[in-house]
Design a protein around this motif. Sequence first.
Motif, PDB file in Angstrom:
ATOM      1  N   UNK A 199       0.814  -1.212   0.000  1.00 41.44           N
ATOM      2  CA  UNK A 199       0.000   0.000   0.000  1.00 41.44           C
ATOM      3  C   UNK A 199       0.845   1.258   0.000  1.00 41.44           C
ATOM      4  N   UNK A 200       1.906   1.287   0.824  1.00 41.51           N
ATOM      5  CA  UNK A 200       2.775   2.456   0.864  1.00 41.51           C
ATOM      6  C   UNK A 200       3.466   2.699  -0.462  1.00 41.51           C
ATOM      7  N   UNK A 201       3.950   1.614  -1.099  1.00 41.40           N
ATOM      8  CA  UNK A 201       4.615   1.759  -2.392  1.00 41.40           C
ATOM      9  C   UNK A 201       3.631   2.269  -3.446  1.00 41.40           C
ATOM     10  N   UNK A 202       2.396   1.781  -3.398  1.00 41.25           N
ATOM     11  CA  UNK A 202       1.385   2.237  -4.358  1.00 41.25           C
ATOM     12  C   UNK A 202       1.033   3.707  -4.151  1.00 41.25           C
ATOM     13  N   UNK A 203       1.003   4.154  -2.908  1.00 46.28           N
ATOM     14  CA  UNK A 203       0.761   5.569  -2.644  1.00 46.28           C
ATOM     15  C   UNK A 203       1.853   6.417  -3.293  1.00 46.28           C
ATOM     16  N   UNK A 204       3.094   6.009  -3.107  1.00 45.62           N
ATOM     17  CA  UNK A 204       4.206   6.782  -3.681  1.00 45.62           C
ATOM     18  C   UNK A 204       4.158   6.760  -5.208  1.00 45.62           C
ATOM     19  N   UNK A 205       3.780   5.626  -5.789  1.00 47.27           N
ATOM     20  CA  UNK A 205       3.640   5.550  -7.244  1.00 47.27           C
ATOM     21  C   UNK A 205       2.512   6.456  -7.726  1.00 47.27           C
ATOM     22  N   UNK A 206       1.429   6.524  -6.960  1.00 46.93           N
ATOM     23  CA  UNK A 206       0.322   7.408  -7.330  1.00 46.93           C
ATOM     24  C   UNK A 206       0.773   8.864  -7.316  1.00 46.93           C
ATOM     25  N   UNK A 207       1.508   9.237  -6.271  1.00 47.08           N
ATOM     26  CA  UNK A 207       1.972  10.623  -6.187  1.00 47.08           C
ATOM     27  C   UNK A 207       2.962  10.939  -7.292  1.00 47.08           C
ATOM     28  N   UNK A 208       3.826   9.979  -7.608  1.00 50.63           N
ATOM     29  CA  UNK A 208       4.780  10.185  -8.705  1.00 50.63           C
ATOM     30  C   UNK A 208       4.053  10.503 -10.000  1.00 50.63           C
ATOM     31  N   UNK A 209       2.959   9.785 -10.259  1.00 52.11           N
ATOM     32  CA  UNK A 209       2.164  10.069 -11.458  1.00 52.11           C
ATOM     33  C   UNK A 209       1.492  11.434 -11.350  1.00 52.11           C
ATOM     34  N   UNK A 210       1.005  11.750 -10.149  1.00 50.75           N
ATOM     35  CA  UNK A 210       0.329  13.028  -9.970  1.00 50.75           C
ATOM     36  C   UNK A 210       1.241  14.217 -10.162  1.00 50.75           C
ATOM     37  N   UNK A 211       2.511  14.085  -9.767  1.00 52.93           N
ATOM     38  CA  UNK A 211       3.452  15.195  -9.919  1.00 52.93           C
ATOM     39  C   UNK A 211       3.622  15.608 -11.381  1.00 52.93           C
ATOM     40  N   UNK A 212       3.452  14.670 -12.296  1.00 50.05           N
ATOM     41  CA  UNK A 212       3.629  14.985 -13.727  1.00 50.05           C
ATOM     42  C   UNK A 212       2.291  15.078 -14.446  1.00 50.05           C
ATOM     43  N   UNK A 213       1.197  15.112 -13.679  1.00 49.74           N
ATOM     44  CA  UNK A 213      -0.116  15.300 -14.289  1.00 49.74           C
ATOM     45  C   UNK A 213      -0.698  14.060 -14.935  1.00 49.74           C
ATOM     46  N   UNK A 214      -0.154  12.895 -14.640  1.00 54.96           N
ATOM     47  CA  UNK A 214      -0.711  11.647 -15.161  1.00 54.96           C
ATOM     48  C   UNK A 214      -1.792  11.175 -14.187  1.00 54.96           C
ATOM     49  N   UNK A 215      -2.953  11.794 -14.277  1.00 58.52           N
ATOM     50  CA  UNK A 215      -3.990  11.583 -13.275  1.00 58.52           C
ATOM     51  C   UNK A 215      -4.648  10.213 -13.379  1.00 58.52           C
ATOM     52  N   UNK A 216      -4.639   9.631 -14.559  1.00 58.09           N
ATOM     53  CA  UNK A 216      -5.205   8.281 -14.674  1.00 58.09           C
ATOM     54  C   UNK A 216      -4.408   7.298 -13.829  1.00 58.09           C
ATOM     55  N   UNK A 217      -3.084   7.330 -13.976  1.00 58.48           N
ATOM     56  CA  UNK A 217      -2.270   6.393 -13.213  1.00 58.48           C
ATOM     57  C   UNK A 217      -2.207   6.788 -11.736  1.00 58.48           C
ATOM     58  N   UNK A 218      -2.323   8.055 -11.436  1.00 60.26           N
ATOM     59  CA  UNK A 218      -2.430   8.472 -10.042  1.00 60.26           C
ATOM     60  C   UNK A 218      -3.674   7.843  -9.419  1.00 60.26           C
ATOM     61  N   UNK A 219      -4.791   7.947 -10.131  1.00 56.23           N
ATOM     62  CA  UNK A 219      -6.045   7.349  -9.664  1.00 56.23           C
ATOM     63  C   UNK A 219      -5.906   5.839  -9.523  1.00 56.23           C
ATOM     64  N   UNK A 220      -5.328   5.215 -10.511  1.00 53.41           N
ATOM     65  CA  UNK A 220      -5.213   3.753 -10.508  1.00 53.41           C
ATOM     66  C   UNK A 220      -4.326   3.268  -9.361  1.00 53.41           C
ATOM     67  N   UNK A 221      -3.157   3.885  -9.184  1.00 49.53           N
ATOM     68  CA  UNK A 221      -2.253   3.453  -8.124  1.00 49.53           C
ATOM     69  C   UNK A 221      -2.848   3.735  -6.742  1.00 49.53           C
ATOM     70  N   UNK A 222      -3.566   4.838  -6.611  1.00 50.92           N
ATOM     71  CA  UNK A 222      -4.228   5.122  -5.334  1.00 50.92           C
ATOM     72  C   UNK A 222      -5.274   4.056  -5.036  1.00 50.92           C
ATOM     73  N   UNK A 223      -5.949   3.586  -6.075  1.00 50.66           N
ATOM     74  CA  UNK A 223      -6.914   2.503  -5.889  1.00 50.66           C
ATOM     75  C   UNK A 223      -6.240   1.214  -5.469  1.00 50.66           C
TER      76      UNK A 223
END
Length: 668
Positions: free
Chosen positions: A547-571
């Motif tokens: 879960x922690x690794x997925x949160x960080x992956x979601x934020x990494x996507x969010x920092x570059x505006x990749x909101x689909x993968x941010x949403x997916x990794x947060x899920x």
Amino acid sequence: MILNRNSQIVATEPPKPVQYAISALQRDKKAVFTETGMPGGDIVLAKDSDLPPECFCLQVHEDRLMLTAADALGFVYGLFEISRRFLGVQPFWFWNDQKFIQTDGVTVPQNFTYESKPARVRYRGWFVNDETLISHWKVERRSEMPFVMVFETLLRLGGNLVIPGTGKNGHRYHDLAADMGLIITHHHAEPLGAEMFVQAYPELEPKFSLYPEKFRALWQQAIDRQKNTPTVWNIGFRGQGDKPFWEDDPQYDTPEKRGALISSLIREQYDLVKHSDPHAVCCTNLYGETMELYQQGCLDLPDEVIKIWADNGFGKMVSRRQGNSNPRVKALPPQGDTGAHGLYYHASFYDLQAASHITMLPNSTEFVCEELTNALRHGVDDYWLINCSNVKPHAYLLDCIAQLWQSGTADPEGHRIAYAQAYYGKANALPVAKCLAGYADHAVSYGEHPDDHAGDQFYNHVPRMLITQFLRDRTQPSEDLNWLCDRPALSGQAAWCGEKFREAMQNYEQYLRQCEATAATLTGAARTLFQDTLLMQAQLYTFWAEGGEDVCAALEAGFVGDWKHCFYQAGRAKNAYTAANAAMRNREHGKWIDFYANECQTDVKQSAQLCGYLMSFARTMGEGPHFYEWMREFNDSEADRRVMLILNTDNHPDDDTLWRLMEQHWGQ
């Protein structure tokens, strides 16, 4: 002689503590001994004033088992020793669901004699703190029963001291603990066990400078209320709600002013207690900011007061980290100091950063034993108070510490094997002992110190810090994380944490395989207990690391505006934390139903919920305000996506439904 169900326990007017121990032994007899027509030898209690306090002697005499002691606790310990030695009932029988080997009786040799020795530590026991699981859990439909079993377990371990709960629980179970034979002491935030000022006078500012007589009246009321109860009186003056008093009264703006007030009030409380009982024993906590004042020479304490030193929450005898401040001041008296010294030590800790509350301490028993034996070498043997929290998750470590307070020596490896044998069976002792050792071996180090190993809060509170700052202002780093990774940008903090979580994933996948392999070799009660304890904790850390690794992956996507993968990794993270919570709740069976229902401090449910907030934020950023693009992309056929006559023809899916559509495309 023969002990069996027909053996009688003979005692003349036993006091309440002995009455309870007798009833517990009667219960144990019914659990272990089957009915038989054979007569059994009696257990006879007789006073022997020549024995040391709290000690006892067992001896067979004319087909009777004689138990002699000088005082009530001596008899209590002797009765529980009979239960352990002859009936096989272990101290943590209740918490580990021990299955008893039934028999029609046991033979005690005619020449049997056993005399106990005084404990290495004079006052020794538990602080029932952060008890959010047992305080909301009932046994036999009785809310007090979990606390009864806490106190009984402590007595079986040779303990004699307790803070019977936090806040209201401490007052609610005060008389129960005393009736069972335990000496009462107090939370460092509640000197003398007095009602907090803000509770007694909620409409007033909690300042001693404004209302000194009201503070004094509360202290005197506490002394009067407890004067007939065996007590080690905790004296001091910290603040309301476990914080320094100067946060509410800023006129005390220097160490000298703060130390002068604390010193004067400790002396005043000491005199009040001694006026009521000239033989009273007093203690005071050198904890957090109070220890700093003591080290600076700003505290003047009465000579007889036991000075209580504390570990940092991770088993190291240094000052605790508070927020981003971590000076790690040595928390031991200098060798050769002949004053009275004690310690407050955490088997469980709650710091909202990296500690362990619902799982075992992530540092080894070898480490703990070295710290505690070193404390003994420094003369810290007058008082040991161990934060036991909700007991069940920490039984293994609590058992090891009790051996130390009893004998002063420890063999961690030997203890591991003996503990595994006692609760999992002789045939299973070695593989279970290896898993007990493996728990600390697989813990992830997050800092430069040997005690900097990540517990359950690291995998829950740290991701929540990252998400919270991301939602607030992702252009700025999280100040809450400076203790862990002081970086100029939140993205750098997330990247650092992501590496730690990936390391943890590898470690705990290995540990989980080890535990699963061990579980496969176990059967019956041993397997159930292993699933409830070590295997469950291995599963929790595996889910949390993911879960922690997925949160960080979601934020990494969010920092570059990749909101689909941010949403997916947060899920994905939400699912991992939800699975962790389910893993806990799935181990509730029999009397353990709803044991984890109020898991609110590490609060795995809250981690899942916050990941859900991140999903909604990413979805809003990525396809708001109309919310149709992702639905069409992941739900519609390619042909339907090419033709848009109507914006949407179905209700918008909720976040979880949309995530499942993504999972069909992106999932492994």
